[in-house]
Design a protein around this motif. Structure first.
Motif, PDB file in Angstrom:
ATOM      1  N   LEU A   1      48.979 156.684  81.943  1.00  0.00           N
ATOM      2  CA  LEU A   1      50.187 156.159  81.282  1.00  0.00           C
ATOM      3  C   LEU A   1      51.396 156.166  82.213  1.00  0.00           C
ATOM      4  O   LEU A   1      52.081 155.151  82.384  1.00  0.00           O
ATOM      5  N   GLU A   2      51.646 157.324  82.846  1.00  0.00           N
ATOM      6  CA  GLU A   2      52.865 157.465  83.648  1.00  0.00           C
ATOM      7  C   GLU A   2      52.885 156.484  84.820  1.00  0.00           C
ATOM      8  O   GLU A   2      53.886 155.818  85.085  1.00  0.00           O
TER       9      GLU A   2
ATOM     10  N   ALA B   1      43.213 146.832  81.143  1.00  0.00           N
ATOM     11  CA  ALA B   1      44.254 146.866  80.115  1.00  0.00           C
ATOM     12  C   ALA B   1      43.705 147.280  78.757  1.00  0.00           C
ATOM     13  O   ALA B   1      44.434 147.819  77.928  1.00  0.00           O
ATOM     14  N   PHE B   2      42.425 147.026  78.521  1.00  0.00           N
ATOM     15  CA  PHE B   2      41.837 147.350  77.213  1.00  0.00           C
ATOM     16  C   PHE B   2      40.606 148.234  77.361  1.00  0.00           C
ATOM     17  O   PHE B   2      39.626 148.070  76.650  1.00  0.00           O
TER      18      PHE B   2
ATOM     19  N   ALA C   1      50.645 152.050  77.882  1.00  0.00           N
ATOM     20  CA  ALA C   1      51.807 151.542  78.626  1.00  0.00           C
ATOM     21  C   ALA C   1      52.112 150.101  78.214  1.00  0.00           C
ATOM     22  O   ALA C   1      53.279 149.719  78.028  1.00  0.00           O
ATOM     23  N   ILE C   2      51.072 149.304  78.040  1.00  0.00           N
ATOM     24  CA  ILE C   2      51.263 147.911  77.616  1.00  0.00           C
ATOM     25  C   ILE C   2      51.929 147.858  76.245  1.00  0.00           C
ATOM     26  O   ILE C   2      52.879 147.104  76.020  1.00  0.00           O
TER      27      ILE C   2
ATOM     28  N   TRP D   1      54.618 145.069  73.769  1.00  0.00           N
ATOM     29  CA  TRP D   1      54.238 144.711  72.393  1.00  0.00           C
ATOM     30  C   TRP D   1      55.466 144.159  71.665  1.00  0.00           C
ATOM     31  O   TRP D   1      56.443 144.884  71.487  1.00  0.00           O
ATOM     32  N   PHE D   2      55.438 142.914  71.251  1.00  0.00           N
ATOM     33  CA  PHE D   2      56.551 142.231  70.591  1.00  0.00           C
ATOM     34  C   PHE D   2      57.820 142.216  71.467  1.00  0.00           C
ATOM     35  O   PHE D   2      58.922 142.136  70.943  1.00  0.00           O
ATOM     36  N   ALA D   3      57.648 142.311  72.780  1.00  0.00           N
ATOM     37  CA  ALA D   3      58.816 142.388  73.676  1.00  0.00           C
ATOM     38  C   ALA D   3      59.512 141.034  73.781  1.00  0.00           C
ATOM     39  O   ALA D   3      58.923 139.984  73.541  1.00  0.00           O
TER      40      ALA D   3
END
Ligand SMILES: C[S@@+](CC[C@H](N)C(=O)[O-])C[C@H]1O[C@@H](n2cnc3c(N)ncnc32)[C@H](O)[C@@H]1O
Length: 239
Positions: free
Chosen positions: A128-129, A153-154, A162-163, A168-170
């Motif tokens: 994550l970091e 990514a998945f 992180a994604i 998300w909805f960015a």
């Protein structure tokens, strides 16, 4: 005559790494669309599999900056990877299209003085970091209309988190699709409707993510029946 993906993959598939043909094609096609006046940046080069594909796809005059410390065996890197990387890009005839930054993504992004980034390929450390550092460090350098592709990514939980935290909805980055675990994002200025559509699309992709995680857990625990149950095809790859 321009280079075809079949020609590119014939070289790339001989390079050790983690990339499926459909993901190689996605990278190649993204590289072909990189705008003159911008550059491509790769975080995590290992032995050069993706670097060869991207560099062979780039339009004339556009370069790839490959960022990797080549010193961390945890993530598949190490000094022997550097010599393999150099040999592989030379064999592919793309040495003059690649600039190597030997260091961490955070070091490269914080000292970046190059052209705006038209294409960012994120394939470094998958916790994550590190992934948040990749996104936050490079986002200010992205060209107004550009692309970010993210590997694992998945399937890597840190990368997925992180994604979700950043995209998300960015407002300025939207999900546009995936080649298995290779997620594609576009950088721009998106309307509320576009954000909603992209956010819902990304949410639906989380079912794929859940399936990858279920396969991984079943494999680790030795639950082979359950592992097969979650697979869509026999020996389904986890990338
Ligand atoms: C999964 S491999 C990359 C695979 C490569 N893209 C390919 O196509 O074969 C991950 C690489 O990321 C590098 N790496 C790990 N953390 C990094 C960071 N913070 N910045 C840049 N590179 C990093 C490792 O040294 C390793 O070579």
């Amino acid at each position: 005559m321009s280079t075809t993906f079949a020609e590119v993959w014939a070289i790339a598939e001989t390079v050790d790494g983690w990339l499926l043909p459909e993901q190689g094609r996605a990278l190649f096609e993204a590289a072909q669309r990189v705008q003159p006046g911008t550059v491509a940046v790769e975080i995590g080069s290992h032995r050069g599999k993706s670097a060869v594909i991207i560099a062979m796809g780039l339009p004339d005059g556009v370069t790839l900056t490959a960022v990797d410390p080549f010193d961390d065996p945890r993530w598949g890197g190490g000094p022997e990877s550097l010599s393999a990387f150099q040999a592989n890009i030379e064999r592919a005839g793309v040495t003059d299209r690649i600039e190597l930054f030997r260091g961490l993504s955070a070091e490269a992004s914080s000292t970046w003085s190059g052209a705006p980034v038209g294409f960012l390929w994120v394939d470094g450390a998958h916790d994550l970091e590190s992934t948040l550092t990749d996104f936050d460090g490079w986002k200010p350098h992205m060209a107004p209309h550009s692309f970010i592709y993210v590997h694992d990514a998945f399937s890597a939980v840190g990368t997925t988190r992180a994604i979700l935290q950043r995209f998300w909805f960015a407002k300025n980055v939207r999900y546009i699709g995936a080649a298995r675990t290779c997620a594609k994002f576009e950088v721009g200025d998106f309307s509320l409707f576009q954000r909603l559509v992209a956010g819902i699309k990304l949410t639906r992709r989380l079912f794929f993510f859940a399936r990858m995680v279920a396969i991984k857990i079943s494999r680790r625990r030795g639950w082979h029946g359950l592992e097969r149950f979650f697979m869509m095809v026999p020996n389904e790859p986890l990338i």
